[in-house]
Design an enzyme around this catalytic site. Structure first.
Site, PDB file in Angstrom:
ATOM      1  N   HIS A   5      44.272  73.900  36.619  1.00 52.91           N
ATOM      2  CA  HIS A   5      45.657  74.047  37.072  1.00 52.91           C
ATOM      3  C   HIS A   5      46.420  72.770  36.750  1.00 52.91           C
ATOM      4  O   HIS A   5      45.864  71.678  36.805  1.00 52.91           O
ATOM      5  CB  HIS A   5      45.708  74.282  38.593  1.00 52.91           C
ATOM      6  N   ASP A  16      44.326  82.935  40.107  1.00 49.91           N
ATOM      7  CA  ASP A  16      44.028  84.110  39.277  1.00 49.91           C
ATOM      8  C   ASP A  16      42.548  84.446  39.215  1.00 49.91           C
ATOM      9  O   ASP A  16      42.184  85.495  38.674  1.00 49.91           O
ATOM     10  CB  ASP A  16      44.545  83.863  37.851  1.00 49.91           C
TER      11      ASP A  16
HETATM   12  C1  SDX Z   1      49.015  79.998  37.093  1.00 48.65           C
HETATM   13  O1  SDX Z   1      51.943  76.056  37.381  1.00 48.65           O
HETATM   14  C2  SDX Z   1      51.650  76.918  38.356  1.00 48.65           C
HETATM   15  O2  SDX Z   1      51.908  76.707  39.536  1.00 48.65           O
HETATM   16  C3  SDX Z   1      51.057  78.220  37.861  1.00 48.65           C
HETATM   17  C4  SDX Z   1      50.548  79.185  38.910  1.00 48.65           C
HETATM   18  C5  SDX Z   1      51.669  79.744  39.747  1.00 48.65           C
HETATM   19  O3  SDX Z   1      51.412  80.158  40.899  1.00 48.65           O
HETATM   20  O4  SDX Z   1      52.806  79.909  39.196  1.00 48.65           O
HETATM   21  O5  SDX Z   1      49.629  78.531  39.788  1.00 48.65           O
HETATM   22  C6  SDX Z   1      49.837  80.384  38.269  1.00 48.65           C
HETATM   23  O6  SDX Z   1      49.489  80.013  35.995  1.00 48.65           O
HETATM   24  C7  SDX Z   1      47.595  79.520  37.334  1.00 48.65           C
HETATM   25  C8  SDX Z   1      46.893  79.052  36.015  1.00 48.65           C
HETATM   26  C9  SDX Z   1      46.371  80.310  35.301  1.00 48.65           C
HETATM   27  N1  SDX Z   1      45.835  79.962  33.983  1.00 48.65           N
HETATM   28  C10 SDX Z   1      44.529  79.991  33.700  1.00 48.65           C
HETATM   29  O7  SDX Z   1      43.646  80.204  34.530  1.00 48.65           O
HETATM   30  C11 SDX Z   1      44.200  79.741  32.219  1.00 48.65           C
HETATM   31  C12 SDX Z   1      43.032  78.769  32.118  1.00 48.65           C
HETATM   32  N2  SDX Z   1      43.495  77.442  32.547  1.00 48.65           N
HETATM   33  C13 SDX Z   1      43.944  76.532  31.503  1.00 48.65           C
HETATM   34  O8  SDX Z   1      44.514  77.119  30.393  1.00 48.65           O
HETATM   35  C14 SDX Z   1      44.636  75.291  32.068  1.00 48.65           C
HETATM   36  O9  SDX Z   1      43.851  74.827  33.082  1.00 48.65           O
HETATM   37  C15 SDX Z   1      46.063  75.396  32.538  1.00 48.65           C
HETATM   38  C16 SDX Z   1      46.966  75.980  31.524  1.00 48.65           C
HETATM   39  C17 SDX Z   1      46.153  76.193  33.787  1.00 48.65           C
HETATM   40  C18 SDX Z   1      46.540  73.964  32.853  1.00 48.65           C
HETATM   41  O10 SDX Z   1      46.535  73.275  31.660  1.00 48.65           O
HETATM   42  P1  SDX Z   1      47.017  71.745  31.599  1.00 48.65           P
HETATM   43  O11 SDX Z   1      47.518  71.278  32.906  1.00 48.65           O
HETATM   44  O12 SDX Z   1      47.928  71.612  30.419  1.00 48.65           O
HETATM   45  O13 SDX Z   1      45.674  70.998  31.375  1.00 48.65           O
HETATM   46  P2  SDX Z   1      45.054  70.698  29.970  1.00 48.65           P
HETATM   47  O14 SDX Z   1      45.154  71.904  29.088  1.00 48.65           O
HETATM   48  O15 SDX Z   1      45.650  69.423  29.483  1.00 48.65           O
HETATM   49  O16 SDX Z   1      43.507  70.503  30.342  1.00 48.65           O
HETATM   50  C19 SDX Z   1      42.979  69.206  30.684  1.00 48.65           C
HETATM   51  C20 SDX Z   1      41.536  69.230  30.186  1.00 48.65           C
HETATM   52  C21 SDX Z   1      41.416  69.563  28.693  1.00 48.65           C
HETATM   53  O17 SDX Z   1      40.203  69.014  28.219  1.00 48.65           O
HETATM   54  P3  SDX Z   1      40.237  67.535  27.486  1.00 48.65           P
HETATM   55  O18 SDX Z   1      41.255  67.661  26.353  1.00 48.65           O
HETATM   56  O19 SDX Z   1      40.661  66.567  28.578  1.00 48.65           O
HETATM   57  O20 SDX Z   1      38.816  67.334  27.004  1.00 48.65           O
HETATM   58  O21 SDX Z   1      40.817  70.281  30.861  1.00 48.65           O
HETATM   59  C22 SDX Z   1      40.384  71.258  29.908  1.00 48.65           C
HETATM   60  C23 SDX Z   1      41.234  71.062  28.675  1.00 48.65           C
HETATM   61  O22 SDX Z   1      40.561  71.517  27.513  1.00 48.65           O
HETATM   62  N3  SDX Z   1      40.605  72.561  30.540  1.00 48.65           N
HETATM   63  C24 SDX Z   1      39.766  73.598  30.455  1.00 48.65           C
HETATM   64  C25 SDX Z   1      40.341  74.595  31.239  1.00 48.65           C
HETATM   65  N4  SDX Z   1      41.496  74.166  31.758  1.00 48.65           N
HETATM   66  C26 SDX Z   1      41.658  72.896  31.318  1.00 48.65           C
HETATM   67  N5  SDX Z   1      38.588  73.755  29.802  1.00 48.65           N
HETATM   68  C27 SDX Z   1      37.992  74.961  29.940  1.00 48.65           C
HETATM   69  N6  SDX Z   1      38.487  75.975  30.684  1.00 48.65           N
HETATM   70  C28 SDX Z   1      39.656  75.835  31.345  1.00 48.65           C
HETATM   71  N7  SDX Z   1      40.140  76.817  32.069  1.00 48.65           N
END
Ligand code: SDX
Length: 427
Positions: free
Chosen positions: A306, A363
């Site tokens: 998140h 989710d």
């Molecule tokens: C919602 O913003 C809100 O409030 C949203 C929400 C709401 O109520 O409106 O809460 C609803 O959208 C919840 C989120 C739903 N999405 C998912 O579950 C999709 C999977 N999650 C990721 O795509 C990700 O965690 C995000 C999009 C939610 C957040 O992404 P960020 O904040 O841009 O974080 P990032 O992509 O920079 O990740 C940081 C690190 C990275 O690795 P490094 O580059 O540091 O090595 O964490 C890793 C990412 O690759 N990472 C994951 C991951 N989420 C982050 N690796 C594997 N699986 C994941 N799910």
């Protein structure tokens, strides 16, 4: 606590005020940055940038705290109902009996959707994704409710708000029924707001609608948990579209489109599809954990991570408990729930997830309950939109009442410098 920061640039010093919110959050007010220094900021994804001051929702990502208008999500999910929470988010206070009754009565008066709208729905193939249908129908509503567009007075806003709170559930129900080849149904004013939504979605043509309290209570709680979440992607979309005074319905339609993305609200559908793939793969969670950690693999563990929560998403905690309760009450033994719990346990013990503070988000478990309630997977994100509707409305109303300027970010240009035009025969 210092009330300003000083920026030193090109031998000059510039002071900028530090503002502090009611929960002691602090931010640098850079309203004068460009005029004073010629500098702008750059912050892809706005990870460090606040777009507004808001009194609606507070969340603390480190502590896993979520409050709507000061009330904890735990108390609201336990003690309130969705229509009460919608009123709270939009108008700022929990309604008394009289206020809630009038709010519901005003909504019921607006529950008719023009029959012509069915022709627009007819134009979609059954294979159309419900989020695309819903975003289109929400925009199409404008044509049948022109007085809801240029609303600047509070009373005009109120009428636009009760109108969309009445008609949006009808569109949601029609979207589902179209997919299932069922006749498009209308609501029943004798029912509660959420019960009526369920009736419109699921009443079988040849049967009397029977309310299942377990189902309605679960749905009501899920809608409350999704109702608002400060400046997330779709809410920021609603605010920025609304800032051009495009109107509430157009802003909501844009918000639905933003929510559709699998990185945002679309994740609840993606989680279920992921869990079903793991089940089909013999429950091989380790394979999917490895994929999620492999930088060369675009796969992510859907429902994990998140932008703000670096602790458990408080909503995920509540939904996880509710999933057990609802499946137990309905006598459903869904192997998907066990797979989800196994995946969660593995991830919470895996350094990759622990180091990055990746926890289950809203989710991760919600789809398991939606499935138990008989909601098709492709409709999961529509249910998210239905829950988020009052939050979007509240945020749009706050932005308009605060008289916020049109949203128009700056950029840093990294393209070609000035160059002369070249005739086609010389290229
Ligand atoms: C919602 O913003 C809100 O409030 C949203 C929400 C709401 O109520 O409106 O809460 C609803 O959208 C919840 C989120 C739903 N999405 C998912 O579950 C999709 C999977 N999650 C990721 O795509 C990700 O965690 C995000 C999009 C939610 C957040 O992404 P960020 O904040 O841009 O974080 P990032 O992509 O920079 O990740 C940081 C690190 C990275 O690795 P490094 O580059 O540091 O090595 O964490 C890793 C990412 O690759 N990472 C994951 C991951 N989420 C982050 N690796 C594997 N699986 C994941 N799910």
């Amino acid at each position: 606590m210092s009330d300003k920061v000083t920026l030193e640039f090109n031998g000059n010093k510039y002071d900028f005020p530090v503002v502090e919110g009611t929960e002691k959050e602090q931010a640098i007010d850079i309203k004068t940055l460009r005029s004073a220094t010629g500098l702008t900021t750059i912050d892809p994804g706005f990870k460090n940038t606040g777009s507004c001051e808001s009194a609606i929702t507070f969340l603390d990502g480190e502590k896993g705290i979520l409050r709507y208008r000061g009330y904890s999500i735990e108390e609201l999910a336990e003690k309130a109902d969705f229509l009460e929470v919608a009123y709270l988010l939009i108008f700022g206070e929990l309604p008394n009996d009289e206020q809630l009754a009038k709010f519901h009565s005003d909504i019921k008066k607006e529950s008719h959707v023009d029959e012509e709208m069915k022709k627009i729905l007819d134009g979609f193939p059954k294979s159309a994704h419900p989020m695309g249908v819903l975003s289109s129908l929400t925009n199409a509503l404008i044509a049948f409710n022109p007085s809801s567009v240029n609303v600047s007075s509070e009373s005009d806003m109120y009428h636009a708000i009760v109108r969309i709170l009445a008609k949006f559930p009808v569109l949601v129900a029609w979207t589902l029924r179209k997919k299932k080849g069922l006749p498009l149904d209308y609501g029943d004013d004798s029912l509660g707001y959420v019960e009526n939504i369920h009736k419109m979605m699921f009443k079988r043509p040849s049967e009397e609608y029977k309310c299942n309290k377990i189902v309605i209570d679960a749905l009501d709680k899920l809608l409350i948990l999704h109702a608002d979440h400060e400046q997330n992607c779709s809410t920021s979309t609603v605010r920025i579209v609304g800032s051009s005074h495009a109107g509430l319905f157009a802003s909501l339609s844009a918000g639905i489109s933003a929510l559709w993305g699998p990185l945002h609200g679309g994740a609840n559908q993606a989680v279920l599809e992921m869990l079903e793939a793991i089940e089909a793969d013999g429950g091989d969670t380790k394979k999917y954990m490895a994929k999620a950690k492999d930088k060369n693999d675009p796969f992510r563990l859907m429902g994990f991570g998140h932008r703000v929560y670096k602790n458990f998403d408080p909503r995920a905690k509540i939904i996880k408990v509710a999933a057990d309760e609802v499946l137990n009450d309905l006598g459903i033994d869904d192997p998907i729930l066990a797979i989800a719990k196994g995946l969660e346990k593995e991830a919470l013990e895996d350094p990759y997830f622990v180091d990055r503070k990746l926890y289950p988000n809203v989710d991760f478990y919600s789809g398991i309950i939606y499935r138990a309630l008989g909601i098709p997977t492709e409709m999961f994100t529509v249910m998210f939109a239905l829950g988020r509707l009052p939050g979007w409305i509240a945020q749009w109303r706050e932005m308009r009442l605060n008289g916020e300027p049109i949203g128009r970010p700056r950029q840093v240009y990294v393209g070609e410098n000035l160059r002369p035009f070249v005739e086609v025969n010389k290229r």
